[in-house]
Write a protein that holds these residues in place. Structure first.
Motif, PDB file in Angstrom:
ATOM      1  N   VAL A 239     -76.242 -79.738  68.060  1.00  0.00           N
ATOM      2  CA  VAL A 239     -75.910 -78.626  67.186  1.00  0.00           C
ATOM      3  C   VAL A 239     -74.436 -78.777  66.857  1.00  0.00           C
ATOM      4  N   SER A 240     -74.095 -78.805  65.563  1.00  0.00           N
ATOM      5  CA  SER A 240     -72.678 -78.850  65.222  1.00  0.00           C
ATOM      6  C   SER A 240     -72.201 -77.463  64.841  1.00  0.00           C
ATOM      7  N   VAL A 241     -71.097 -77.061  65.432  1.00  0.00           N
ATOM      8  CA  VAL A 241     -70.510 -75.758  65.141  1.00  0.00           C
ATOM      9  C   VAL A 241     -69.074 -76.013  64.723  1.00  0.00           C
ATOM     10  N   SER A 242     -68.659 -75.399  63.631  1.00  0.00           N
ATOM     11  CA  SER A 242     -67.275 -75.572  63.209  1.00  0.00           C
ATOM     12  C   SER A 242     -66.358 -74.801  64.151  1.00  0.00           C
ATOM     13  N   ILE A 243     -65.220 -75.390  64.458  1.00  0.00           N
ATOM     14  CA  ILE A 243     -64.236 -74.742  65.326  1.00  0.00           C
ATOM     15  C   ILE A 243     -63.755 -73.441  64.664  1.00  0.00           C
ATOM     16  N   ASN A 244     -63.941 -73.340  63.331  1.00  0.00           N
ATOM     17  CA  ASN A 244     -63.558 -72.108  62.623  1.00  0.00           C
ATOM     18  C   ASN A 244     -64.652 -71.048  62.646  1.00  0.00           C
ATOM     19  N   ASN A 245     -65.818 -71.400  63.194  1.00  0.00           N
ATOM     20  CA  ASN A 245     -66.931 -70.443  63.282  1.00  0.00           C
ATOM     21  C   ASN A 245     -67.367 -70.257  64.727  1.00  0.00           C
ATOM     22  N   LEU A 246     -66.426 -69.944  65.587  1.00  0.00           N
ATOM     23  CA  LEU A 246     -66.768 -69.883  67.013  1.00  0.00           C
ATOM     24  C   LEU A 246     -67.787 -68.798  67.342  1.00  0.00           C
ATOM     25  N   GLU A 247     -67.975 -67.841  66.416  1.00  0.00           N
ATOM     26  CA  GLU A 247     -68.970 -66.803  66.701  1.00  0.00           C
ATOM     27  C   GLU A 247     -70.367 -67.399  66.850  1.00  0.00           C
TER      28      GLU A 247
ATOM     29  N   LEU B 277     -70.965 -70.072  68.416  1.00  0.00           N
ATOM     30  CA  LEU B 277     -70.998 -70.528  69.796  1.00  0.00           C
ATOM     31  C   LEU B 277     -71.353 -69.350  70.701  1.00  0.00           C
ATOM     32  N   THR B 278     -70.801 -68.191  70.396  1.00  0.00           N
ATOM     33  CA  THR B 278     -71.116 -66.984  71.161  1.00  0.00           C
ATOM     34  C   THR B 278     -72.614 -66.703  71.078  1.00  0.00           C
ATOM     35  N   GLU B 279     -73.173 -66.897  69.880  1.00  0.00           N
ATOM     36  CA  GLU B 279     -74.612 -66.684  69.693  1.00  0.00           C
ATOM     37  C   GLU B 279     -75.429 -67.619  70.588  1.00  0.00           C
ATOM     38  N   ILE B 280     -75.005 -68.870  70.646  1.00  0.00           N
ATOM     39  CA  ILE B 280     -75.700 -69.858  71.470  1.00  0.00           C
ATOM     40  C   ILE B 280     -75.655 -69.433  72.939  1.00  0.00           C
ATOM     41  N   VAL B 281     -74.477 -69.004  73.375  1.00  0.00           N
ATOM     42  CA  VAL B 281     -74.311 -68.595  74.779  1.00  0.00           C
ATOM     43  C   VAL B 281     -75.185 -67.380  75.088  1.00  0.00           C
ATOM     44  N   GLU B 282     -75.259 -66.448  74.142  1.00  0.00           N
ATOM     45  CA  GLU B 282     -76.075 -65.250  74.364  1.00  0.00           C
ATOM     46  C   GLU B 282     -77.554 -65.588  74.526  1.00  0.00           C
ATOM     47  N   GLN B 283     -77.972 -66.703  73.940  1.00  0.00           N
ATOM     48  CA  GLN B 283     -79.396 -67.074  74.035  1.00  0.00           C
ATOM     49  C   GLN B 283     -79.729 -67.894  75.276  1.00  0.00           C
ATOM     50  N   MET B 284     -78.720 -68.235  76.070  1.00  0.00           N
ATOM     51  CA  MET B 284     -78.991 -69.068  77.246  1.00  0.00           C
ATOM     52  C   MET B 284     -79.801 -68.307  78.290  1.00  0.00           C
ATOM     53  N   GLN B 285     -80.637 -69.033  79.026  1.00  0.00           N
ATOM     54  CA  GLN B 285     -81.427 -68.410  80.095  1.00  0.00           C
ATOM     55  C   GLN B 285     -80.528 -67.898  81.208  1.00  0.00           C
ATOM     56  N   TRP B 286     -81.067 -66.974  81.995  1.00  0.00           N
ATOM     57  CA  TRP B 286     -80.228 -66.316  83.004  1.00  0.00           C
ATOM     58  C   TRP B 286     -79.642 -67.275  84.031  1.00  0.00           C
ATOM     59  N   ASP B 287     -80.331 -68.369  84.394  1.00  0.00           N
ATOM     60  CA  ASP B 287     -79.746 -69.212  85.456  1.00  0.00           C
ATOM     61  C   ASP B 287     -79.283 -70.560  84.909  1.00  0.00           C
ATOM     62  N   SER B 288     -78.984 -70.606  83.603  1.00  0.00           N
ATOM     63  CA  SER B 288     -78.568 -71.895  83.045  1.00  0.00           C
ATOM     64  C   SER B 288     -77.068 -72.116  83.218  1.00  0.00           C
ATOM     65  N   VAL B 289     -76.619 -73.276  82.767  1.00  0.00           N
ATOM     66  CA  VAL B 289     -75.240 -73.707  83.026  1.00  0.00           C
ATOM     67  C   VAL B 289     -74.551 -74.044  81.705  1.00  0.00           C
ATOM     68  N   LEU B 290     -73.336 -73.542  81.553  1.00  0.00           N
ATOM     69  CA  LEU B 290     -72.527 -73.892  80.379  1.00  0.00           C
ATOM     70  C   LEU B 290     -71.381 -74.787  80.850  1.00  0.00           C
ATOM     71  N   VAL B 291     -71.351 -76.008  80.320  1.00  0.00           N
ATOM     72  CA  VAL B 291     -70.253 -76.929  80.641  1.00  0.00           C
ATOM     73  C   VAL B 291     -69.374 -76.982  79.388  1.00  0.00           C
TER      74      VAL B 291
END
Length: 201
Positions: free
Chosen positions: A105-113, A115-129
């Motif tokens: 998934v490519s996200v522009s550094i100028n559209n960090l929101e 990225l927030t959307e992606i994080v909000e969709q992560m499962q409860w026990d997943s890992v963000l590196v």
């Protein structure tokens, strides 16, 4: 104290900031961390930047195809976002076969929101590196420094409310002391990468 591999992952706790300097091969630590969590059956989202995105994709192609790993490629372009790019598979054990999405998934550094959307969709026990933290701070520059900090704080908060694990990488020699201290304050653990080993601070 120098940590063994097992201690190294225990050392992460729920959130860890790994600090490195340009001489350290932090890509190795990124690969080690992602491999550990993927082998433990966790879903991992890896936020990185070109040219490393391609390298991680080659390294983890099997996990990407199965849906266990999602690579988010932060670009400096301003691509038009297509909403369907930002869906994260909810459960990789369902027999849906490999995801038919683009490799990352490519996200522009100028559209960090996005990225927030992606994080909000992560499962409860997943890992963000979050490997690209230094890249984001430097890429958006001094005038956006506070906005980046606010954005990242919201990610830290979002991750901790759902018992997910967050690991971020920060280049110590690229930032002022106040910036380093501010980001250190967001994490439970601070670790240091030194000559390919991890030291706890």
């Amino acid at each position: 104290a120098r940590l063994s591999a097992a201690e190294f992952y225990k050392a992460f706790g729920r959130s860890a900031l790994l600090e490195y300097t340009p001489v350290n091969r932090y890509e190795n630590a990124t690969i080690a961390a992602a491999t550990h969590f993927l082998n433990a059956g966790k879903n991992v989202v890896l936020v990185t930047q070109p040219p490393r995105s391609r390298m991680y994709l080659e390294r983890f192609r099997g996990f990407v195809e199965k849906g266990g790993l999602k690579i988010v490629n932060l670009t400096t372009e301003n691509p038009l976002a297509r909403p369907q790019m930002f869906r994260i598979a909810t459960n990789i054990s369902e027999n849906e076969g490999p995801a038919k999405e683009t490799d990352f998934v490519s996200v522009s550094i100028n559209n960090l929101e996005f990225l927030t959307e992606i994080v909000e969709q992560m499962q409860w026990d997943s890992v963000l590196v979050f490997e690209a933290l230094t890249g984001v701070i430097l890429g958006l520059g001094k005038e956006k420094k506070e906005a980046v900090y606010k954005f990242f704080s919201s990610i830290v908060e979002e991750m901790s409310t759902k018992e997910r694990i967050l690991i971020a990488f920060l280049n110590r020699s690229a930032h002022e002391k106040e910036t380093i201290s501010a980001y250190e304050g967001l994490f439970v653990k601070i670790l240091k990468i030194d000559d390919n080993s991890i030291l706890s601070i």
